[in-house]
Write a protein that holds these residues in place. Structure first.
Motif, PDB file in Angstrom:
ATOM      1  N   SER A 187     -10.789  -0.712  -0.791  1.00  0.00           N
ATOM      2  CA  SER A 187     -12.194  -1.127  -0.765  1.00  0.00           C
ATOM      3  C   SER A 187     -12.301  -2.567  -0.294  1.00  0.00           C
ATOM      4  CB  SER A 187     -12.820  -0.999  -2.159  1.00  0.00           C
ATOM      5  OG  SER A 187     -12.104  -1.796  -3.094  1.00  0.00           O
ATOM      6  N   GLY A 188     -13.526  -2.906   0.093  1.00  0.00           N
ATOM      7  CA  GLY A 188     -13.762  -4.278   0.535  1.00  0.00           C
ATOM      8  C   GLY A 188     -13.236  -4.559   1.922  1.00  0.00           C
ATOM      9  N   THR A 189     -13.066  -3.497   2.742  1.00  0.00           N
ATOM     10  CA  THR A 189     -12.552  -3.695   4.092  1.00  0.00           C
ATOM     11  C   THR A 189     -13.603  -3.299   5.115  1.00  0.00           C
ATOM     12  OG1 THR A 189     -11.659  -1.466   4.223  1.00  0.00           O
ATOM     13  CG2 THR A 189     -10.212  -3.171   3.350  1.00  0.00           C
ATOM     14  N   GLU A 190     -13.483  -3.819   6.297  1.00  0.00           N
ATOM     15  CA  GLU A 190     -14.351  -3.429   7.392  1.00  0.00           C
ATOM     16  C   GLU A 190     -13.841  -2.132   7.991  1.00  0.00           C
ATOM     17  OE1 GLU A 190     -14.370  -6.612  10.117  1.00  0.00           O
ATOM     18  OE2 GLU A 190     -15.351  -8.034   8.770  1.00  0.00           O
ATOM     19  N   SER A 191     -14.689  -1.484   8.752  1.00  0.00           N
ATOM     20  CA  SER A 191     -14.306  -0.223   9.369  1.00  0.00           C
ATOM     21  C   SER A 191     -13.117  -0.413  10.291  1.00  0.00           C
ATOM     22  CB  SER A 191     -15.494   0.353  10.160  1.00  0.00           C
ATOM     23  OG  SER A 191     -15.133   1.543  10.795  1.00  0.00           O
ATOM     24  N   GLY A 192     -12.124   0.441  10.140  1.00  0.00           N
ATOM     25  CA  GLY A 192     -10.951   0.382  11.002  1.00  0.00           C
ATOM     26  C   GLY A 192      -9.827  -0.458  10.446  1.00  0.00           C
ATOM     27  N   VAL A 193     -10.073  -1.245   9.372  1.00  0.00           N
ATOM     28  CA  VAL A 193      -9.028  -2.069   8.765  1.00  0.00           C
ATOM     29  C   VAL A 193      -8.192  -1.207   7.841  1.00  0.00           C
ATOM     30  CG1 VAL A 193      -8.556  -4.082   7.330  1.00  0.00           C
ATOM     31  CG2 VAL A 193     -10.458  -4.130   8.956  1.00  0.00           C
ATOM     32  N   GLU A 194      -6.874  -1.294   7.959  1.00  0.00           N
ATOM     33  CA  GLU A 194      -5.994  -0.401   7.215  1.00  0.00           C
ATOM     34  C   GLU A 194      -5.378  -1.068   5.984  1.00  0.00           C
ATOM     35  OE1 GLU A 194      -3.123   1.064   9.932  1.00  0.00           O
ATOM     36  OE2 GLU A 194      -4.560   2.244  11.104  1.00  0.00           O
ATOM     37  N   SER A 195      -5.746  -2.281   5.679  1.00  0.00           N
ATOM     38  CA  SER A 195      -5.202  -2.959   4.507  1.00  0.00           C
ATOM     39  C   SER A 195      -6.320  -3.676   3.772  1.00  0.00           C
ATOM     40  CB  SER A 195      -4.107  -3.955   4.916  1.00  0.00           C
ATOM     41  OG  SER A 195      -4.647  -4.972   5.736  1.00  0.00           O
ATOM     42  N   SER A 196      -6.104  -3.900   2.492  1.00  0.00           N
ATOM     43  CA  SER A 196      -7.113  -4.556   1.666  1.00  0.00           C
ATOM     44  C   SER A 196      -6.457  -5.145   0.426  1.00  0.00           C
ATOM     45  CB  SER A 196      -8.200  -3.554   1.269  1.00  0.00           C
ATOM     46  OG  SER A 196      -9.105  -4.122   0.338  1.00  0.00           O
ATOM     47  N   GLU A 197      -7.154  -6.078  -0.193  1.00  0.00           N
ATOM     48  CA  GLU A 197      -6.663  -6.644  -1.455  1.00  0.00           C
ATOM     49  C   GLU A 197      -7.099  -5.803  -2.655  1.00  0.00           C
ATOM     50  OE1 GLU A 197      -8.150 -10.592  -1.542  1.00  0.00           O
ATOM     51  OE2 GLU A 197      -6.832 -11.320   0.055  1.00  0.00           O
ATOM     52  N   ASN A 198      -8.108  -4.951  -2.465  1.00  0.00           N
ATOM     53  CA  ASN A 198      -8.629  -4.128  -3.554  1.00  0.00           C
ATOM     54  C   ASN A 198      -8.256  -2.664  -3.336  1.00  0.00           C
ATOM     55  OD1 ASN A 198      -9.988  -6.352  -4.756  1.00  0.00           O
ATOM     56  ND2 ASN A 198     -11.633  -6.121  -3.255  1.00  0.00           N
ATOM     57  N   ALA A 199      -7.760  -2.024  -4.376  1.00  0.00           N
ATOM     58  CA  ALA A 199      -7.355  -0.627  -4.282  1.00  0.00           C
ATOM     59  C   ALA A 199      -7.720   0.107  -5.563  1.00  0.00           C
ATOM     60  CB  ALA A 199      -5.859  -0.507  -4.032  1.00  0.00           C
ATOM     61  N   MET A 200      -8.211   1.335  -5.416  1.00  0.00           N
ATOM     62  CA  MET A 200      -8.479   2.195  -6.567  1.00  0.00           C
ATOM     63  C   MET A 200      -7.507   3.359  -6.504  1.00  0.00           C
ATOM     64  SD  MET A 200     -11.868   4.306  -7.793  1.00  0.00           S
ATOM     65  CE  MET A 200     -11.585   5.656  -6.644  1.00  0.00           C
ATOM     66  N   ILE A 201      -6.782   3.581  -7.597  1.00  0.00           N
ATOM     67  CA  ILE A 201      -5.775   4.639  -7.682  1.00  0.00           C
ATOM     68  C   ILE A 201      -6.227   5.636  -8.743  1.00  0.00           C
ATOM     69  CG2 ILE A 201      -3.353   5.173  -8.119  1.00  0.00           C
ATOM     70  CD1 ILE A 201      -2.724   2.229  -7.490  1.00  0.00           C
ATOM     71  N   ARG A 202      -6.240   6.908  -8.359  1.00  0.00           N
ATOM     72  CA  ARG A 202      -6.601   7.955  -9.314  1.00  0.00           C
ATOM     73  C   ARG A 202      -5.431   8.917  -9.404  1.00  0.00           C
ATOM     74  NH1 ARG A 202     -12.277  11.360  -9.602  1.00  0.00           N
ATOM     75  NH2 ARG A 202     -11.803  12.469 -11.533  1.00  0.00           N
ATOM     76  N   THR A 203      -4.804   8.989 -10.556  1.00  0.00           N
ATOM     77  CA  THR A 203      -3.617   9.801 -10.758  1.00  0.00           C
ATOM     78  C   THR A 203      -3.867  10.827 -11.860  1.00  0.00           C
ATOM     79  OG1 THR A 203      -2.595   8.465 -12.521  1.00  0.00           O
ATOM     80  CG2 THR A 203      -2.257   7.733 -10.249  1.00  0.00           C
ATOM     81  N   VAL A 204      -2.861  11.671 -12.075  1.00  0.00           N
ATOM     82  CA  VAL A 204      -2.913  12.576 -13.226  1.00  0.00           C
ATOM     83  C   VAL A 204      -2.857  11.743 -14.496  1.00  0.00           C
ATOM     84  CG1 VAL A 204      -1.848  14.477 -11.972  1.00  0.00           C
ATOM     85  CG2 VAL A 204      -0.396  12.842 -13.187  1.00  0.00           C
ATOM     86  N   ASP A 205      -3.178  12.382 -15.604  1.00  0.00           N
ATOM     87  CA  ASP A 205      -3.197  11.660 -16.881  1.00  0.00           C
ATOM     88  C   ASP A 205      -1.794  11.149 -17.209  1.00  0.00           C
ATOM     89  OD1 ASP A 205      -4.146  10.591 -19.181  1.00  0.00           O
ATOM     90  OD2 ASP A 205      -4.308  12.490 -20.273  1.00  0.00           O
ATOM     91  N   LEU A 206      -1.684   9.851 -17.458  1.00  0.00           N
ATOM     92  CA  LEU A 206      -0.389   9.219 -17.704  1.00  0.00           C
ATOM     93  C   LEU A 206      -0.252   8.819 -19.166  1.00  0.00           C
ATOM     94  CD1 LEU A 206      -0.232   6.810 -14.609  1.00  0.00           C
ATOM     95  CD2 LEU A 206       0.830   9.061 -14.826  1.00  0.00           C
ATOM     96  N   GLU A 207       0.937   9.062 -19.723  1.00  0.00           N
ATOM     97  CA  GLU A 207       1.237   8.547 -21.053  1.00  0.00           C
ATOM     98  C   GLU A 207       1.392   7.027 -20.985  1.00  0.00           C
ATOM     99  OE1 GLU A 207       1.201  10.253 -23.746  1.00  0.00           O
ATOM    100  OE2 GLU A 207       0.946  12.225 -22.794  1.00  0.00           O
ATOM    101  N   GLU A 208       1.293   6.374 -22.128  1.00  0.00           N
ATOM    102  CA  GLU A 208       1.309   4.917 -22.144  1.00  0.00           C
ATOM    103  C   GLU A 208       2.593   4.349 -21.557  1.00  0.00           C
ATOM    104  OE1 GLU A 208      -0.146   1.114 -22.735  1.00  0.00           O
ATOM    105  OE2 GLU A 208      -1.131   3.071 -22.783  1.00  0.00           O
ATOM    106  N   ASN A 209       3.746   4.926 -21.927  1.00  0.00           N
ATOM    107  CA  ASN A 209       5.022   4.419 -21.412  1.00  0.00           C
ATOM    108  C   ASN A 209       5.122   4.610 -19.902  1.00  0.00           C
ATOM    109  OD1 ASN A 209       5.826   3.677 -23.988  1.00  0.00           O
ATOM    110  ND2 ASN A 209       6.915   5.603 -24.370  1.00  0.00           N
ATOM    111  N   GLN A 210       4.710   5.798 -19.432  1.00  0.00           N
ATOM    112  CA  GLN A 210       4.769   6.057 -17.996  1.00  0.00           C
ATOM    113  C   GLN A 210       3.805   5.150 -17.240  1.00  0.00           C
ATOM    114  OE1 GLN A 210       3.635  10.009 -16.788  1.00  0.00           O
ATOM    115  NE2 GLN A 210       4.730   9.874 -14.833  1.00  0.00           N
ATOM    116  N   ARG A 211       2.647   4.912 -17.811  1.00  0.00           N
ATOM    117  CA  ARG A 211       1.680   4.029 -17.168  1.00  0.00           C
ATOM    118  C   ARG A 211       2.243   2.623 -16.987  1.00  0.00           C
ATOM    119  NH1 ARG A 211      -1.467   0.113 -18.366  1.00  0.00           N
ATOM    120  NH2 ARG A 211      -0.758   0.172 -20.520  1.00  0.00           N
TER     121      ARG A 211
END
Length: 308
Positions: free
Chosen positions: A75-99
């Motif tokens: 997120s926070g990037t212009e169209s066509g930019v392939e890198s950014s400082e902001n990222a949202m990651i959505r994964t399967v449910d993680l246990e505390e240790n694995q997280r």
């Protein structure tokens, strides 16, 4: 008469479909499906890195924990930019240790970051919603049968719906075999496949109906009629499917990781839909027509005939 008797070899095409469908059911029963976090719930993590990062950097780090199929958005990037400082990651449910292990690996592999948000989410598509989706699909099939029966005849409607069921089963079997992720975009892909396949089937059925009125006499060769109708629409069907497959293949190869499963479902579905429209749907109609027209006359009708 066309050189290749498509209608006359319909039992071969039925056999090919059974060879795909029966192992598909077995595979679905044994391997099941790889449901995504839209169905199972998961963890959302918003991160702000000190330096711009790419999707490949994050995905490579997550692969150590078999999480490379996670949904990653920059997120926070212009169209066509392939890198950014902001990222949202959505994964399967993680246990505390694995997280904690995953977070530490991201800091080491990708770079230092600040956690903006971290929360667990439930499944956005619950059992009730899945049930409603299946119910809606069944109702749509019933409406297709009624509409086609009104515009054509009931045998056309039943044949069209059976061809749609054939397409969906094969797509599900392929996803079970490959263990590709099934999420909300897969549902959208299935609906797109249904719309494409029924359109191609109706075009052939419409030509069959026209030829029935213009060229067919009672007791004539139904196989020849269907062959003629298929070959009259074959060029259109092939041009359409190749055009769609080319664009879908481009989406699969050059699109982002998040669209690959969606595009793969379309590729399989469009190819199977073209096959069923040409080799399955009209052949089912022939079988239904032959069976219904061979029914013995009712006893009352026979008695009247005898008196006469």
């Amino acid at each position: 008469m066309p050189k290749f008797d498509i209608a006359g070899h319909r039992r071969i095409f039925f056999l090919i479909s059974l060879i795909l469908i029966i192992p598909g059911f077995i595979c679905m029963g044994v391997r099941g499906f790889n449901f995504g976090i839209d169905f199972t719930g998961g963890t959302i993590i918003d991160l702000h890195f000190e330096h711009p990062v790419t999707l490949a950097d994050i995905r490579t780090s997550l692969a150590k924990y078999d999480l490379d199929n996670s949904t990653i958005q920059l997120s926070g990037t212009e169209s066509g930019v392939e890198s950014s400082e902001n990222a949202m990651i959505r994964t399967v449910d993680l246990e505390e240790n694995q997280r904690k292990e995953v977070m530490a690996a991201l800091a080491q592999d990708v770079g230092p970051y600040t956690v903006l948000r971290e929360e667990k989410v439930g499944a956005t598509i619950g059992g009730e919603l899945i049930t409603n989706a299946v119910l809606a699909l069944v109702i749509s099939w019933a409406l297709i049968i009624l509409y086609v029966a009104y515009r054509f005849e009931w045998r056309f409607g039943v044949s069209a719906v059976l061809a749609l069921v054939h397409d969906i089963i094969i797509v599900l079997a392929v996803f079970s075999l490959t263990q590709r992720q099934i999420d909300s975009s897969f549902i959208a892909a299935l609906l797109t496949i249904v719309g494409y396949s029924i359109n191609d089937t109706i075009v052939i059925f419409d030509r069959i109906r026209e030829n029935l009125k213009l060229h067919f006499r009672r007791g004539g060769d139904v196989d020849e009629l269907v062959n003629r109708s298929i070959y009259q629409t074959l060029t259109r069907s092939l041009y359409t499917v190749f055009t769609v497959l080319f664009t879908t293949a481009a989406l699969y190869w050059f699109g982002g990781e998040t669209t690959k499963d969606f595009a793969f479902a379309l590729l399989v579905g469009f190819a199977v839909g073209c096959y069923s429209s040409i080799f399955i749907a009209s052949q089912i109609w022939i079988e239904l027509r032959n069976r219904t027209e061979r029914r013995p006359a009712a006893p009352k009708a026979k008695a009247v005939a005898a008196e006469v």
